[in-house]
Design a protein around this motif. Structure first.
Motif, short mmCIF file in Angstrom:
data_model
loop_
_atom_site.label_atom_id
_atom_site.label_comp_id
_atom_site.label_asym_id
_atom_site.label_seq_id
_atom_site.Cartn_x
_atom_site.Cartn_y
_atom_site.Cartn_z
N THR A 151 0.85 -1.19 0.00
CA THR A 151 0.00 0.00 0.00
C THR A 151 0.89 1.24 0.00
O THR A 151 2.04 1.19 0.41
CB THR A 151 -0.94 0.06 1.23
OG1 THR A 151 -0.15 0.11 2.41
CG2 THR A 151 -1.88 -1.13 1.26
N THR A 160 -1.53 -2.03 -6.39
CA THR A 160 -2.07 -2.68 -7.59
C THR A 160 -3.12 -1.83 -8.27
O THR A 160 -3.38 -2.01 -9.46
CB THR A 160 -2.67 -4.06 -7.23
OG1 THR A 160 -3.63 -3.88 -6.20
CG2 THR A 160 -1.59 -5.02 -6.79
N ASP A 161 -3.73 -0.88 -7.56
CA ASP A 161 -4.74 0.02 -8.14
C ASP A 161 -4.12 1.19 -8.89
O ASP A 161 -4.80 1.87 -9.65
CB ASP A 161 -5.66 0.58 -7.06
CG ASP A 161 -6.55 -0.48 -6.44
OD1 ASP A 161 -6.61 -1.61 -6.98
OD2 ASP A 161 -7.18 -0.18 -5.41
N THR A 194 -5.33 6.53 -10.21
CA THR A 194 -6.00 5.25 -10.37
C THR A 194 -7.07 5.43 -11.45
O THR A 194 -7.25 6.52 -11.97
CB THR A 194 -6.66 4.77 -9.06
OG1 THR A 194 -7.71 5.66 -8.72
CG2 THR A 194 -5.64 4.70 -7.93
N ARG A 195 -7.82 4.38 -11.73
CA ARG A 195 -8.91 4.51 -12.70
C ARG A 195 -9.98 5.48 -12.23
O ARG A 195 -10.62 6.14 -13.03
CB ARG A 195 -9.57 3.14 -12.93
CG ARG A 195 -8.76 2.22 -13.77
CD ARG A 195 -9.51 0.90 -13.98
NE ARG A 195 -8.70 -0.02 -14.74
CZ ARG A 195 -7.75 -0.78 -14.22
NH1 ARG A 195 -7.50 -0.74 -12.93
NH2 ARG A 195 -7.04 -1.57 -14.99
N THR A 196 -10.17 5.55 -10.92
CA THR A 196 -11.29 6.33 -10.38
C THR A 196 -10.91 7.63 -9.69
O THR A 196 -11.79 8.39 -9.32
CB THR A 196 -12.08 5.48 -9.37
OG1 THR A 196 -11.20 5.06 -8.33
CG2 THR A 196 -12.69 4.27 -10.05
N GLN A 242 -0.40 -2.38 -15.71
CA GLN A 242 -1.63 -1.69 -16.09
C GLN A 242 -1.56 -1.14 -17.52
O GLN A 242 -2.54 -0.62 -18.02
CB GLN A 242 -1.91 -0.53 -15.12
CG GLN A 242 -2.14 -0.96 -13.70
CD GLN A 242 -3.48 -1.63 -13.50
OE1 GLN A 242 -4.34 -1.65 -14.38
NE2 GLN A 242 -3.69 -2.19 -12.33
#
Length: 129
Positions: free
Chosen positions: A43, A58-59, A74-76, A109
């Motif tokens: 993390t 990993t995000d 991140t994606r979000t 990714q």
């Protein structure tokens, strides 16, 4: 391969003893991989709107520095990192690669690389970034 686990309350960090045959190929690479696995960060402490979050690495798609600000994407969302890009990069797992002076990319990714006149573009899985 056999794995044998011994729990010991007298030690404060995991200790691995590896027994391999004398002719085992590339034993140094195996030791390095195990050392990286044990010291791997899972993390990254980040903040968003005043809240401290432990973001799973990993995000993370990429981490970039703009001026004196470092941000993890991140994606979000986008999260503020309270360390320098170099300090963060030193603690990340091996799948993260420094691709420029101001960016670190999570290679797991990456979907595609496109060469352009002004440089290279990186496309990520399931993300418009």
């Amino acid at each position: 391969m056999k794995v044998h686990l011994i729990q010991n309350s007298e030690i404060d960090a995991p200790r691995i003893t590896l027994e391999i045959p004398d002719d085992y190929p590339d034993s140094d690479a195996l030791v390095t991989a195990l050392e990286n696995l044990v010291s791997m960060v899972v993390t990254l402490p980040v903040s968003q709107r005043g809240q401290l979050i432990q973001l799973p690495v990993t995000d993370i798609l990429f981490i970039e520095a703009t001026g004196h600000q470092v941000a993890a994407h991140t994606r979000t969302g986008v999260y503020r990192v309270n360390h320098s890009l170099t300090a963060v990069g030193d603690k990340l797992p091996s799948e993260f690669m420094r691709v420029s002076k101001s960016a670190i990319v999570n290679t797991r990714q990456v979907y595609a690389l496109t060469k352009t006149l002004t440089g290279n573009l990186i496309a990520f899985h399931d993300s418009p970034k």
